[in-house]
Write a protein that holds these residues in place. Structure first.
Motif, PDB file in Angstrom:
ATOM      1  N   ALA A 126       0.825  -1.218   0.000  1.00  0.00           N
ATOM      2  CA  ALA A 126       0.000   0.000   0.000  1.00  0.00           C
ATOM      3  C   ALA A 126       0.858   1.267   0.000  1.00  0.00           C
ATOM      4  CB  ALA A 126      -0.916  -0.009   1.233  1.00  0.00           C
ATOM      5  N   LEU A 127       1.715   1.372  -1.009  1.00  0.00           N
ATOM      6  CA  LEU A 127       2.584   2.538  -1.106  1.00  0.00           C
ATOM      7  C   LEU A 127       1.752   3.809  -1.205  1.00  0.00           C
ATOM      8  CD1 LEU A 127       5.386   1.370  -3.578  1.00  0.00           C
ATOM      9  CD2 LEU A 127       5.247   1.083  -1.110  1.00  0.00           C
ATOM     10  N   CYS A 128       2.189   4.833  -0.478  1.00  0.00           N
ATOM     11  CA  CYS A 128       1.459   6.103  -0.455  1.00  0.00           C
ATOM     12  C   CYS A 128       1.328   6.675  -1.865  1.00  0.00           C
ATOM     13  CB  CYS A 128       2.194   7.091   0.451  1.00  0.00           C
ATOM     14  SG  CYS A 128       1.602   8.786   0.356  1.00  0.00           S
ATOM     15  N   ARG A 129       2.440   6.878  -2.527  1.00  0.00           N
ATOM     16  CA  ARG A 129       2.437   7.422  -3.891  1.00  0.00           C
ATOM     17  C   ARG A 129       3.774   7.101  -4.544  1.00  0.00           C
ATOM     18  NH1 ARG A 129       3.448  13.591  -5.290  1.00  0.00           N
ATOM     19  NH2 ARG A 129       3.491  13.461  -7.550  1.00  0.00           N
ATOM     20  N   PRO A 130       3.877   5.965  -5.212  1.00  0.00           N
ATOM     21  CA  PRO A 130       5.134   5.631  -5.887  1.00  0.00           C
ATOM     22  C   PRO A 130       5.332   6.477  -7.135  1.00  0.00           C
ATOM     23  CG  PRO A 130       3.488   3.944  -6.312  1.00  0.00           C
ATOM     24  CD  PRO A 130       2.862   4.920  -5.367  1.00  0.00           C
ATOM     25  N   ILE A 131       6.504   7.068  -7.265  1.00  0.00           N
ATOM     26  CA  ILE A 131       6.848   7.889  -8.427  1.00  0.00           C
ATOM     27  C   ILE A 131       8.029   7.221  -9.115  1.00  0.00           C
ATOM     28  CG2 ILE A 131       7.565  10.163  -9.233  1.00  0.00           C
ATOM     29  CD1 ILE A 131       6.468  11.278  -6.550  1.00  0.00           C
ATOM     30  N   ILE A 132       7.886   6.898 -10.388  1.00  0.00           N
ATOM     31  CA  ILE A 132       8.938   6.208 -11.119  1.00  0.00           C
ATOM     32  C   ILE A 132       9.705   7.193 -11.992  1.00  0.00           C
ATOM     33  CG2 ILE A 132       9.494   4.327 -12.694  1.00  0.00           C
ATOM     34  CD1 ILE A 132       8.216   3.422 -10.051  1.00  0.00           C
ATOM     35  N   LEU A 133      10.970   7.384 -11.683  1.00  0.00           N
ATOM     36  CA  LEU A 133      11.853   8.190 -12.524  1.00  0.00           C
ATOM     37  C   LEU A 133      12.694   7.198 -13.319  1.00  0.00           C
ATOM     38  CD1 LEU A 133      12.990  10.887 -13.421  1.00  0.00           C
ATOM     39  CD2 LEU A 133      14.409  10.944 -11.368  1.00  0.00           C
ATOM     40  N   GLY A 134      12.169   6.796 -14.476  1.00  0.00           N
ATOM     41  CA  GLY A 134      12.745   5.688 -15.222  1.00  0.00           C
ATOM     42  C   GLY A 134      13.959   6.013 -16.067  1.00  0.00           C
ATOM     43  N   ASP A 135      14.336   7.265 -16.157  1.00  0.00           N
ATOM     44  CA  ASP A 135      15.485   7.667 -16.974  1.00  0.00           C
ATOM     45  C   ASP A 135      16.777   7.237 -16.280  1.00  0.00           C
ATOM     46  OD1 ASP A 135      17.397   8.860 -18.529  1.00  0.00           O
ATOM     47  OD2 ASP A 135      16.609  10.896 -18.353  1.00  0.00           O
ATOM     48  N   VAL A 136      17.491   6.251 -16.850  1.00  0.00           N
ATOM     49  CA  VAL A 136      18.708   5.758 -16.197  1.00  0.00           C
ATOM     50  C   VAL A 136      19.811   6.806 -16.191  1.00  0.00           C
ATOM     51  CG1 VAL A 136      18.217   3.337 -16.701  1.00  0.00           C
ATOM     52  CG2 VAL A 136      19.555   4.688 -18.335  1.00  0.00           C
ATOM     53  N   SER A 137      19.682   7.828 -17.042  1.00  0.00           N
ATOM     54  CA  SER A 137      20.690   8.894 -17.102  1.00  0.00           C
ATOM     55  C   SER A 137      20.336  10.087 -16.220  1.00  0.00           C
ATOM     56  CB  SER A 137      20.873   9.365 -18.548  1.00  0.00           C
ATOM     57  OG  SER A 137      21.425   8.354 -19.360  1.00  0.00           O
ATOM     58  N   ALA A 138      19.342   9.918 -15.351  1.00  0.00           N
ATOM     59  CA  ALA A 138      18.853  11.049 -14.553  1.00  0.00           C
ATOM     60  C   ALA A 138      19.955  11.670 -13.697  1.00  0.00           C
ATOM     61  CB  ALA A 138      17.683  10.607 -13.680  1.00  0.00           C
ATOM     62  N   ASN A 139      20.782  10.837 -13.051  1.00  0.00           N
ATOM     63  CA  ASN A 139      21.865  11.388 -12.235  1.00  0.00           C
ATOM     64  C   ASN A 139      22.844  12.188 -13.090  1.00  0.00           C
ATOM     65  OD1 ASN A 139      21.558  10.747  -9.417  1.00  0.00           O
ATOM     66  ND2 ASN A 139      21.867   8.600  -9.922  1.00  0.00           N
ATOM     67  N   ALA A 140      23.266  11.613 -14.215  1.00  0.00           N
ATOM     68  CA  ALA A 140      24.228  12.293 -15.087  1.00  0.00           C
ATOM     69  C   ALA A 140      23.671  13.623 -15.585  1.00  0.00           C
ATOM     70  CB  ALA A 140      24.590  11.389 -16.262  1.00  0.00           C
ATOM     71  N   LYS A 141      22.410  13.641 -15.963  1.00  0.00           N
ATOM     72  CA  LYS A 141      21.780  14.880 -16.424  1.00  0.00           C
ATOM     73  C   LYS A 141      21.713  15.903 -15.287  1.00  0.00           C
ATOM     74  CE  LYS A 141      18.964  12.698 -20.034  1.00  0.00           C
ATOM     75  NZ  LYS A 141      17.601  12.292 -20.443  1.00  0.00           N
ATOM     76  N   GLY A 142      21.432  15.414 -14.070  1.00  0.00           N
ATOM     77  CA  GLY A 142      21.394  16.307 -12.918  1.00  0.00           C
ATOM     78  C   GLY A 142      22.746  16.940 -12.637  1.00  0.00           C
ATOM     79  N   TYR A 143      23.805  16.110 -12.677  1.00  0.00           N
ATOM     80  CA  TYR A 143      25.157  16.650 -12.452  1.00  0.00           C
ATOM     81  C   TYR A 143      25.488  17.710 -13.500  1.00  0.00           C
ATOM     82  CZ  TYR A 143      25.663  12.155  -9.941  1.00  0.00           C
ATOM     83  OH  TYR A 143      25.496  11.072  -9.115  1.00  0.00           O
ATOM     84  N   GLU A 144      25.156  17.410 -14.744  1.00  0.00           N
ATOM     85  CA  GLU A 144      25.489  18.321 -15.838  1.00  0.00           C
ATOM     86  C   GLU A 144      24.758  19.656 -15.684  1.00  0.00           C
ATOM     87  OE1 GLU A 144      25.033  17.658 -20.516  1.00  0.00           O
ATOM     88  OE2 GLU A 144      26.420  16.255 -19.549  1.00  0.00           O
ATOM     89  N   ALA A 145      23.481  19.582 -15.321  1.00  0.00           N
ATOM     90  CA  ALA A 145      22.701  20.807 -15.152  1.00  0.00           C
ATOM     91  C   ALA A 145      23.231  21.642 -13.987  1.00  0.00           C
ATOM     92  CB  ALA A 145      21.230  20.458 -14.916  1.00  0.00           C
ATOM     93  N   LEU A 146      23.598  20.986 -12.895  1.00  0.00           N
ATOM     94  CA  LEU A 146      24.112  21.719 -11.732  1.00  0.00           C
ATOM     95  C   LEU A 146      25.454  22.370 -12.025  1.00  0.00           C
ATOM     96  CD1 LEU A 146      23.152  19.236  -8.875  1.00  0.00           C
ATOM     97  CD2 LEU A 146      22.158  21.480  -9.302  1.00  0.00           C
ATOM     98  N   VAL A 147      26.328  21.674 -12.762  1.00  0.00           N
ATOM     99  CA  VAL A 147      27.601  22.276 -13.152  1.00  0.00           C
ATOM    100  C   VAL A 147      27.345  23.478 -14.040  1.00  0.00           C
ATOM    101  CG1 VAL A 147      29.754  21.960 -14.431  1.00  0.00           C
ATOM    102  CG2 VAL A 147      28.940  20.149 -12.934  1.00  0.00           C
ATOM    103  N   GLY A 148      26.369  23.362 -14.954  1.00  0.00           N
ATOM    104  CA  GLY A 148      26.032  24.484 -15.817  1.00  0.00           C
ATOM    105  C   GLY A 148      25.607  25.708 -15.039  1.00  0.00           C
ATOM    106  N   ARG A 149      24.822  25.487 -13.982  1.00  0.00           N
ATOM    107  CA  ARG A 149      24.373  26.621 -13.154  1.00  0.00           C
ATOM    108  C   ARG A 149      25.537  27.248 -12.413  1.00  0.00           C
ATOM    109  NH1 ARG A 149      19.100  23.684 -10.385  1.00  0.00           N
ATOM    110  NH2 ARG A 149      18.028  23.174 -12.346  1.00  0.00           N
ATOM    111  N   ILE A 150      26.441  26.393 -11.906  1.00  0.00           N
ATOM    112  CA  ILE A 150      27.581  26.883 -11.135  1.00  0.00           C
ATOM    113  C   ILE A 150      28.543  27.689 -12.025  1.00  0.00           C
ATOM    114  CG2 ILE A 150      29.687  26.169  -9.896  1.00  0.00           C
ATOM    115  CD1 ILE A 150      28.036  23.753  -8.872  1.00  0.00           C
TER     116      ILE A 150
END
Length: 308
Positions: free
Chosen positions: A277-301
């Motif tokens: 009975a999961l409250c609200r499962p959210i699936i972030l299925g993009d296996v590159s999500a971490n890499a994209k996150g790192y890249e975006a954060l470096v871009g902001r910095i």
């Protein structure tokens, strides 16, 4: 031209914004018969991206992850039609459980001595200079890139399902709660190995990891019907073990949303039993999500983002 490249150095796979490939490295004394996946560096030849190497608690132990980093950079430069002679800024990450202890060492490992590195990948020569490395918390960086998932939620659980570990944490008011971070040795490699053993023990068959992974996704295969049943049953058992382990960490998946990400995220969507009975499962299925996150954060910095 300066290039910002996010790289997720996984135990089972390396990920960039546009690529995911197995973290295996095989050294050859002589040039292989094909240039496919071949890295030539330091007078030696390496086939990268096939199979996987044994689990390494310390990824700076040898040169394997540096070699895989060179391959990741070459793939991204080729995808972007960028010059093969480039200055590269890397965004990378580590789990919060080990971030404080290991981030400086891993940063030095990737930077080396700031001098140009010459190599060939698939026969094409490259000369890259890794000028900076920015380190970020794994999982959290990907969630920041998808901040809409946090809208209206005071607390959420993040479960990053990797090859060897599942890194879990709670985010309160968009800030990671460091006291809740855990790294569970329940990654997809464990799941695949258990399924393979059960099929071998019960049916006398030797299935490949690729076959098992496809069956877990529910793809139509010419696989033995009984083997499919074993795969589905063991997939449900794995999902149940993982949910139970998260609950034992004091993170109540019934009380707050859970973001499942990483290579095993889609598995959770298909195999979590209703009784949890999961409250609200959210699936972030993009296996590159971490890499994209790192890249975006470096871009902001750094005030700009790489060519996508």
């Amino acid at each position: 031209m300066q290039q910002i490249i996010g790289i997720d150095h996984g135990n089972a796979a390396m990920k960039t914004s546009h690529f995911s490939f197995a973290s295996g490295v095989a050294e050859y004394e002589y040039e292989p018969y094909t240039q496919k996946n071949v890295l030539e560096y330091g007078g030696k030849y390496y086939v990268c991206g096939t199979g996987r190497q044994p689990f390494m608690p310390d990824k700076t132990y040898n040169d394997s992850y540096f070699l895989l980093t060179l391959v990741a950079i070459a793939k991204e430069l080729e995808y972007r039609n960028a010059d093969s002679k480039a200055e590269v800024i890397i965004g990378a990450g580590l789990p919060l459980t080990s971030f404080g202890r290991e981030n400086k060492r891993f940063k030095r490992y990737l930077l080396r001595d700031d001098s140009p590195v010459s190599f060939k990948y698939e026969g094409k020569p490259y000369e890259i200079t890794i000028s900076k490395v920015f380190m970020f918390p794994q999982g959290y960086s990907a969630v920041l890139l998808h901040s809409e998932m946090l809208e209206g939620e005071a607390s959420v659980i993040v479960a990053d399902i990797g090859g060897w570990t599942v890194d879990v944490m709670r985010i309160d008011n968009r800030v990671p709660n460091a006291a809740t971070c855990r790294s569970l040795e329940l990654g997809m490699i464990r799941c695949f190995d258990e399924i393979s053993e059960q099929i071998r023990r019960n049916l006398g068959l030797s299935m490949t990891t690729a076959q098992i992974e496809a069956a877990l996704r529910g793809e139509s295969l010419s696989m033995d019907a009984k083997a499919k049943q074993v795969v589905q049953l063991e997939g449900k058992k794995y999902a149940s073990r993982l949910i139970s382990a998260i609950l034992e960490c004091g993170l109540d998946v019934k009380a707050m949303p859970t973001i499942f990400m990483g290579g095993g995220a889609e598995l959770m969507k298909r195999h979590v039993a209703p009784q949890f009975a999961l409250c609200r499962p959210i699936i972030l299925g993009d296996v590159s999500a971490n890499a994209k996150g790192y890249e975006a954060l470096v871009g902001r910095i750094s005030g700009g983002v790489a060519d996508a």
